[in-house]
Design a protein around this motif. Structure first.
Motif, short mmCIF file in Angstrom:
data_model
loop_
_atom_site.label_atom_id
_atom_site.label_comp_id
_atom_site.label_asym_id
_atom_site.label_seq_id
_atom_site.Cartn_x
_atom_site.Cartn_y
_atom_site.Cartn_z
N ALA A 1 11.43 -2.48 11.86
CA ALA A 1 10.37 -3.17 11.11
C ALA A 1 9.43 -3.94 12.04
N CYS A 2 9.04 -3.32 13.15
CA CYS A 2 8.26 -4.07 14.14
C CYS A 2 6.76 -4.00 13.92
N SER A 3 6.28 -3.10 13.08
CA SER A 3 4.87 -3.08 12.71
C SER A 3 4.71 -2.21 11.46
N ASP A 4 3.46 -2.03 11.03
CA ASP A 4 3.22 -1.45 9.71
C ASP A 4 3.60 0.02 9.57
N HIS A 5 3.74 0.74 10.67
CA HIS A 5 4.21 2.12 10.56
C HIS A 5 5.56 2.19 9.86
N ALA A 6 6.36 1.11 10.00
CA ALA A 6 7.70 1.10 9.42
C ALA A 6 7.65 1.17 7.89
N SER A 7 6.63 0.59 7.29
CA SER A 7 6.49 0.66 5.83
C SER A 7 6.30 2.10 5.37
N TRP A 8 5.50 2.84 6.12
CA TRP A 8 5.25 4.23 5.76
C TRP A 8 6.47 5.10 6.01
N GLY A 9 7.19 4.82 7.09
CA GLY A 9 8.42 5.54 7.34
C GLY A 9 9.44 5.29 6.24
N LYS A 10 9.51 4.05 5.77
CA LYS A 10 10.44 3.71 4.69
C LYS A 10 10.09 4.44 3.41
N ALA A 11 8.80 4.69 3.20
CA ALA A 11 8.35 5.42 2.01
C ALA A 11 8.54 6.93 2.14
N GLY A 12 9.00 7.37 3.31
CA GLY A 12 9.26 8.79 3.51
C GLY A 12 8.13 9.57 4.15
N TYR A 13 7.12 8.86 4.64
CA TYR A 13 5.97 9.52 5.26
C TYR A 13 6.11 9.52 6.79
N VAL B 1 0.84 -1.20 0.00
CA VAL B 1 0.00 0.00 0.00
C VAL B 1 0.88 1.26 0.00
N ALA B 2 1.89 1.28 0.86
CA ALA B 2 2.77 2.45 0.93
C ALA B 2 3.49 2.67 -0.39
N LYS B 3 3.89 1.58 -1.04
CA LYS B 3 4.55 1.70 -2.35
C LYS B 3 3.59 2.32 -3.37
N ASP B 4 2.34 1.88 -3.35
CA ASP B 4 1.34 2.44 -4.27
C ASP B 4 1.15 3.93 -4.03
N TYR B 5 1.06 4.32 -2.76
CA TYR B 5 0.86 5.74 -2.43
C TYR B 5 2.09 6.55 -2.82
N GLU B 6 3.27 6.00 -2.58
CA GLU B 6 4.51 6.69 -2.95
C GLU B 6 4.59 6.86 -4.46
N THR B 7 4.24 5.81 -5.20
CA THR B 7 4.30 5.87 -6.67
C THR B 7 3.35 6.93 -7.21
N ARG B 8 2.17 7.04 -6.57
CA ARG B 8 1.18 8.02 -7.02
C ARG B 8 1.36 9.39 -6.38
N SER B 9 2.43 9.55 -5.59
CA SER B 9 2.73 10.82 -4.90
C SER B 9 1.58 11.29 -4.03
N VAL B 10 0.91 10.35 -3.37
CA VAL B 10 -0.16 10.71 -2.44
C VAL B 10 0.45 11.47 -1.27
N ASN B 11 -0.18 12.55 -0.88
CA ASN B 11 0.35 13.43 0.16
C ASN B 11 -0.12 12.96 1.54
N VAL B 12 0.51 11.90 2.05
CA VAL B 12 0.17 11.39 3.38
C VAL B 12 0.82 12.30 4.42
N LEU B 13 -0.01 12.98 5.19
CA LEU B 13 0.49 13.89 6.21
C LEU B 13 0.97 13.16 7.45
N ALA B 14 0.27 12.08 7.79
CA ALA B 14 0.59 11.36 9.03
C ALA B 14 -0.04 9.98 8.99
N MET B 15 0.68 9.00 9.55
CA MET B 15 0.16 7.64 9.67
C MET B 15 0.34 7.18 11.10
N SER B 16 -0.73 6.65 11.71
CA SER B 16 -0.68 6.18 13.09
C SER B 16 -1.07 4.71 13.13
N GLN B 17 -0.18 3.86 13.66
CA GLN B 17 -0.41 2.42 13.73
C GLN B 17 -0.87 2.01 15.12
#
Length: 391
Positions: free
Chosen positions: A321-333, A255-271
């Protein structure tokens, strides 16, 4: 790329819960298949461990690494996640100013829905992402979200809500609910949990009541309360229930890769991953993860806890990489993660047949409600509220 055996010799063993007496030993004599599973233990996967080059390992070696407390991304399908992370701009987070909107909704939160929903959600033999029951549990959750939307949202609000499945090759799909914002601001606020469960030996039962059934129904209750209050956000607010977190953050990475590819402006993600356990003899607290999270958003989360919750927070760490927030952090969000307690006081029954609602009175639905409050406050304070759109 290094082999798994070489990589393992250098890996730092993280502070994940080790195998307990109740968890299956990874030795001879265990079943290597089960009806309804499509898990090939010899299949090769590309895995990334902190500080190491990616390495190929089998699914069995992934299971063995997880049992030793090694945390990792399975990057087989998402090797370029974060390639454009440098293009993401991190926003500043506002001072809290929506108390008049938030507090009335907090009073409407209830343990009734979470109790009923988690009883059903943890009744599936397992919610493993490569099992038939994992697919069935995902479809049940999808239907429950749809039912809540129809029963709780006004007609005008229903027109702003989209409920979609983000497809994955393994069959258990990620669920994304979007409440479209009213302003021209393209910012997106994401609240997430993971829907899958696993036993340390994946073919055995895994009710996953706390990990992460608790987080899944916690944010579902927040969603219900928000739409029942006719929440018309200014920015887009999304609720995500990720598939395959236990396999190496597979669903959230996709999901994070898809959002990154589409340049979705994710302001914040909370897991929200594990929200139910209060260890006997300890103070009831909200664990705020401070490593591998965004410092500004983590500070914002602390402020939310202090203003809106009835219990304090404690700083804690959970590793790479302990939960899904890490995917978003890796994508730069900017991403954050809250857990039921300090990491050392968290539920040690996870990844076993004993991750059940009835295992102990330490499993607390009133504790979960504090996290539902946090998700409501997060959505409103960052998503805004358009009074002009209220029905």
């Amino acid at each position: 790329m290094k082999s798994f055996s070489v990589l393992l010799s250098f890996a730092v063993i993280a502070a994940a819960s080790p195998l307990s007496a109740e968890q299956a030993p990874l030795g001879a004599g265990l079943m290597t298949s089960y009806p309804g599973f499509s898990l090939d233990l010899n299949a090769l996967r590309l895995v990334q461990i902190e500080g190491q080059a990616p390495a190929w390992m089998t699914e069995l070696e992934k299971i063995q690494a997880k049992a030793q407390g090694i945390k990792f991304f399975d990057i087989t399908e998402t090797q370029d996640l974060g390639a454009s992370a440098r293009l993401q701009t991190k926003p500043s987070f506002p001072s809290l100013n929506a108390t008049k909107k938030v507090r009335p909704i907090l009073k409407t939160l209830s343990t009734k829905g979470p109790k009923e929903n988690l009883k059903k959600f943890s009744s599936f033999r397992t919610r493993h992402y490569r099992s038939d029951t994992g697919k069935q549990s995902q479809q049940w959750l999808l239907s429950k979200i749809s039912q809540i939307t129809k029963e709780s949202a006004s007609k005008s609000l229903q027109q702003l809500i989209t409920l979609t499945e983000f497809p994955h090759s393994w069959g258990q799909n990620t669920i994304i609910v979007k409440i479209n914002g009213s302003s021209s601001d393209d910012g997106v606020v994401v609240i997430g949990a993971h829907q899958d469960s696993t036993n340390m030996w994946p073919f055995l039962p895994a009710p996953g009541a706390d990990d992460d059934g608790s987080g899944s129904v916690t944010i579902l209750e927040s969603y219900r309360a928000l739409i029942a209050a006719d929440f018309h956000p200014e920015r887009n607010v999304e609720f995500h229930w990720y598939s395959a977190e236990e396999g190496g953050l597979l669903g959230s990475q996709a999901v994070a890769k898809d959002y990154e590819t589409r340049s979705v402006n994710v302001l914040a993600m909370s897991q929200f991953d594990m929200t139910a356990w209060v260890k006997r003899g300890t103070q009831e607290e909200v664990g705020i993860i401070t490593d591998f999270t965004d410092a500004g958003l983590t500070k914002f989360n602390k402020e939310l806890v202090e203003l809106y919750l009835d219990i304090p927070y404690v700083e804690t760490k959970c590793g790479y990489a302990c939960s899904d927030h890490a995917s978003w952090g890796k994508a730069g969000y900017p991403s954050s993660f809250t857990i039921e307690s300090s990491f050392e006081n968290s539920n040690k029954n996870i990844h076993s047949q004993n991750d059940r609602i009835d295992i102990s009175d330490e499993f607390s639905f009133t504790h979960m409600l504090e996290f539902s409050k946090l998700a409501v406050a997060f959505a409103i304070e960052l998503g805004g509220w358009s009074d002009s759109k209220a029905a």
